[in-house]
Write a protein that holds these residues in place. Structure first.
Motif, PDB file in Angstrom:
ATOM      1  N   MET A  13      52.729  45.029  49.786  1.00  0.00           N
ATOM      2  CA  MET A  13      52.936  44.364  48.520  1.00  0.00           C
ATOM      3  C   MET A  13      51.583  44.063  47.894  1.00  0.00           C
ATOM      4  O   MET A  13      50.660  43.653  48.555  1.00  0.00           O
ATOM      5  CB  MET A  13      53.709  43.072  48.754  1.00  0.00           C
ATOM      6  N   THR A  14      51.449  44.307  46.615  1.00  0.00           N
ATOM      7  CA  THR A  14      50.231  44.027  45.877  1.00  0.00           C
ATOM      8  C   THR A  14      50.594  43.192  44.672  1.00  0.00           C
ATOM      9  O   THR A  14      51.546  43.485  43.975  1.00  0.00           O
ATOM     10  CB  THR A  14      49.566  45.337  45.401  1.00  0.00           C
ATOM     11  N   THR A  15      49.806  42.158  44.436  1.00  0.00           N
ATOM     12  CA  THR A  15      50.023  41.358  43.234  1.00  0.00           C
ATOM     13  C   THR A  15      48.678  41.136  42.559  1.00  0.00           C
ATOM     14  O   THR A  15      47.645  41.076  43.221  1.00  0.00           O
ATOM     15  CB  THR A  15      50.643  39.989  43.553  1.00  0.00           C
ATOM     16  N   ALA A  16      48.697  41.042  41.265  1.00  0.00           N
ATOM     17  CA  ALA A  16      47.495  40.708  40.507  1.00  0.00           C
ATOM     18  C   ALA A  16      47.854  39.546  39.612  1.00  0.00           C
ATOM     19  O   ALA A  16      48.913  39.521  39.005  1.00  0.00           O
ATOM     20  CB  ALA A  16      47.039  41.904  39.683  1.00  0.00           C
ATOM     21  N   THR A  17      46.978  38.576  39.561  1.00  0.00           N
ATOM     22  CA  THR A  17      47.238  37.429  38.710  1.00  0.00           C
ATOM     23  C   THR A  17      46.143  37.334  37.661  1.00  0.00           C
ATOM     24  O   THR A  17      44.997  37.704  37.907  1.00  0.00           O
ATOM     25  CB  THR A  17      47.279  36.121  39.528  1.00  0.00           C
ATOM     26  N   ALA A  18      46.511  36.856  36.494  1.00  0.00           N
ATOM     27  CA  ALA A  18      45.543  36.696  35.415  1.00  0.00           C
ATOM     28  C   ALA A  18      44.572  35.588  35.773  1.00  0.00           C
ATOM     29  O   ALA A  18      44.917  34.659  36.494  1.00  0.00           O
ATOM     30  CB  ALA A  18      46.278  36.366  34.125  1.00  0.00           C
ATOM     31  N   PRO A  19      43.358  35.702  35.280  1.00  0.00           N
ATOM     32  CA  PRO A  19      42.397  34.632  35.522  1.00  0.00           C
ATOM     33  C   PRO A  19      42.907  33.322  34.929  1.00  0.00           C
ATOM     34  O   PRO A  19      43.792  33.335  34.086  1.00  0.00           O
ATOM     35  CB  PRO A  19      41.132  35.103  34.788  1.00  0.00           C
ATOM     36  N   ASP A  20      42.291  32.231  35.360  1.00  0.00           N
ATOM     37  CA  ASP A  20      42.714  30.932  34.853  1.00  0.00           C
ATOM     38  C   ASP A  20      42.543  30.885  33.331  1.00  0.00           C
ATOM     39  O   ASP A  20      42.738  31.857  32.662  1.00  0.00           O
ATOM     40  CB  ASP A  20      41.932  29.811  35.548  1.00  0.00           C
ATOM     41  N   THR A  21      42.134  29.791  32.788  1.00  0.00           N
ATOM     42  CA  THR A  21      42.135  29.614  31.337  1.00  0.00           C
ATOM     43  C   THR A  21      40.989  30.327  30.634  1.00  0.00           C
ATOM     44  O   THR A  21      40.984  30.418  29.427  1.00  0.00           O
ATOM     45  CB  THR A  21      42.073  28.110  31.003  1.00  0.00           C
ATOM     46  N   PHE A  22      39.988  30.820  31.329  1.00  0.00           N
ATOM     47  CA  PHE A  22      38.879  31.509  30.680  1.00  0.00           C
ATOM     48  C   PHE A  22      38.694  32.875  31.332  1.00  0.00           C
ATOM     49  O   PHE A  22      39.097  33.102  32.460  1.00  0.00           O
ATOM     50  CB  PHE A  22      37.595  30.674  30.742  1.00  0.00           C
ATOM     51  N   THR A  28      36.814  35.450  33.163  1.00  0.00           N
ATOM     52  CA  THR A  28      35.661  35.602  34.046  1.00  0.00           C
ATOM     53  C   THR A  28      35.382  37.072  34.322  1.00  0.00           C
ATOM     54  O   THR A  28      34.411  37.396  34.998  1.00  0.00           O
ATOM     55  CB  THR A  28      35.922  34.904  35.397  1.00  0.00           C
ATOM     56  N   GLY A  29      36.238  37.959  33.831  1.00  0.00           N
ATOM     57  CA  GLY A  29      36.082  39.373  34.131  1.00  0.00           C
ATOM     58  C   GLY A  29      36.594  39.721  35.509  1.00  0.00           C
ATOM     59  O   GLY A  29      36.348  40.805  36.015  1.00  0.00           O
ATOM     60  N   LEU A  30      37.315  38.797  36.107  1.00  0.00           N
ATOM     61  CA  LEU A  30      37.834  39.001  37.451  1.00  0.00           C
ATOM     62  C   LEU A  30      39.346  38.892  37.460  1.00  0.00           C
ATOM     63  O   LEU A  30      39.937  38.204  36.639  1.00  0.00           O
ATOM     64  CB  LEU A  30      37.266  37.953  38.419  1.00  0.00           C
ATOM     65  N   VAL A  31      39.943  39.567  38.400  1.00  0.00           N
ATOM     66  CA  VAL A  31      41.376  39.486  38.619  1.00  0.00           C
ATOM     67  C   VAL A  31      41.585  39.234  40.105  1.00  0.00           C
ATOM     68  O   VAL A  31      40.942  39.855  40.945  1.00  0.00           O
ATOM     69  CB  VAL A  31      42.075  40.811  38.210  1.00  0.00           C
ATOM     70  N   ARG A  32      42.447  38.304  40.441  1.00  0.00           N
ATOM     71  CA  ARG A  32      42.757  38.027  41.842  1.00  0.00           C
ATOM     72  C   ARG A  32      43.838  39.014  42.286  1.00  0.00           C
ATOM     73  O   ARG A  32      44.865  39.168  41.629  1.00  0.00           O
ATOM     74  CB  ARG A  32      43.259  36.602  42.016  1.00  0.00           C
ATOM     75  N   ILE A  33      43.571  39.703  43.396  1.00  0.00           N
ATOM     76  CA  ILE A  33      44.511  40.678  43.940  1.00  0.00           C
ATOM     77  C   ILE A  33      44.852  40.280  45.365  1.00  0.00           C
ATOM     78  O   ILE A  33      43.964  40.002  46.163  1.00  0.00           O
ATOM     79  CB  ILE A  33      43.902  42.107  43.936  1.00  0.00           C
ATOM     80  N   THR A  34      46.127  40.240  45.637  1.00  0.00           N
ATOM     81  CA  THR A  34      46.595  39.936  46.982  1.00  0.00           C
ATOM     82  C   THR A  34      47.290  41.174  47.526  1.00  0.00           C
ATOM     83  O   THR A  34      48.164  41.735  46.864  1.00  0.00           O
ATOM     84  CB  THR A  34      47.596  38.760  46.965  1.00  0.00           C
ATOM     85  N   VAL A  35      46.875  41.619  48.693  1.00  0.00           N
ATOM     86  CA  VAL A  35      47.416  42.842  49.274  1.00  0.00           C
ATOM     87  C   VAL A  35      47.833  42.574  50.708  1.00  0.00           C
ATOM     88  O   VAL A  35      47.101  41.953  51.472  1.00  0.00           O
ATOM     89  CB  VAL A  35      46.348  43.966  49.269  1.00  0.00           C
ATOM     90  N   ASP A  36      49.030  43.036  51.073  1.00  0.00           N
ATOM     91  CA  ASP A  36      49.467  42.983  52.467  1.00  0.00           C
ATOM     92  C   ASP A  36      49.076  44.297  53.121  1.00  0.00           C
ATOM     93  O   ASP A  36      49.481  45.379  52.663  1.00  0.00           O
ATOM     94  CB  ASP A  36      50.987  42.797  52.552  1.00  0.00           C
TER      95      ASP A  36
END
Length: 159
Positions: free
Chosen positions: A1-10, A12-20
């Motif tokens: 499973m892979t998920t990507a979440t949008a950055p917080d309120t600003f 940062t040019g980053l995306v958090r990705i969680t991978v099993d």
């Protein structure tokens, strides 16, 4: 499973990705991930780069073949009729069905151009083939009329 979440309120040019990842692939995955983050050469980047080069080559070859084929279709010989029918079939396959066995009657260079155009049209159709030309619709309709392809296929123009 892979998920990507949008950055917080600003942004940062980053995306958090969680991978099993399966336990037995964890080390391999971490190495690959570090190569990607560090911009190092890795199998994923090589595959993407190769696919991009192939896509660009297919487009370049396909457009060049289309221009040569169109010029051939404007001439007056049996091979020219086949090329015109082929182009009409790509333009509107329901209106102008193309008998693939007709390709047996063209010389090698024309056959290769037909394959290059078909590859481009089938694999990375960015636009319909007539749209690669100024007034392409009018040009195709004139070519069809000049070769009497409507009558050949027993069809009437659609209004």
């Amino acid at each position: 499973m892979t998920t990507a979440t949008a950055p917080d309120t600003f942004d940062t040019g980053l995306v958090r990705i969680t991978v099993d990842v399966p336990v037995d692939k964890q080390t391999e995955f971490q190495q690959l991930w570090m190569q990607i983050l560090n911009g190092e050469d890795n199998p994923v980047s090589r595959t993407v780069e190769a696919a991009n080069r192939t896509r660009a080559h297919v487009a370049t070859e396909g457009v060049a073949a289309l221009k040569r084929l169109y010029e051939i279709a404007l001439r007056d010989s049996g091979q020219c009729r086949i090329v015109a029918s082929f182009l009409a079939g790509l333009y509107n396959g329901r209106r102008f069905p193309f008998d693939l066995t007709d390709l047996r009657c063209v010389d090698d260079a024309i056959f290769e151009d037909c394959m290059a155009l078909l590859r481009m049209d089938a694999r990375q159709c960015e636009q319909e083939i007539h749209n690669y030309f100024d007034n392409g619709n009018e040009r195709w309709e004139k070519m069809i009329q000049d070769w009497k392809l409507e009558k050949r296929h027993g069809l009437q123009p659609q209004g």
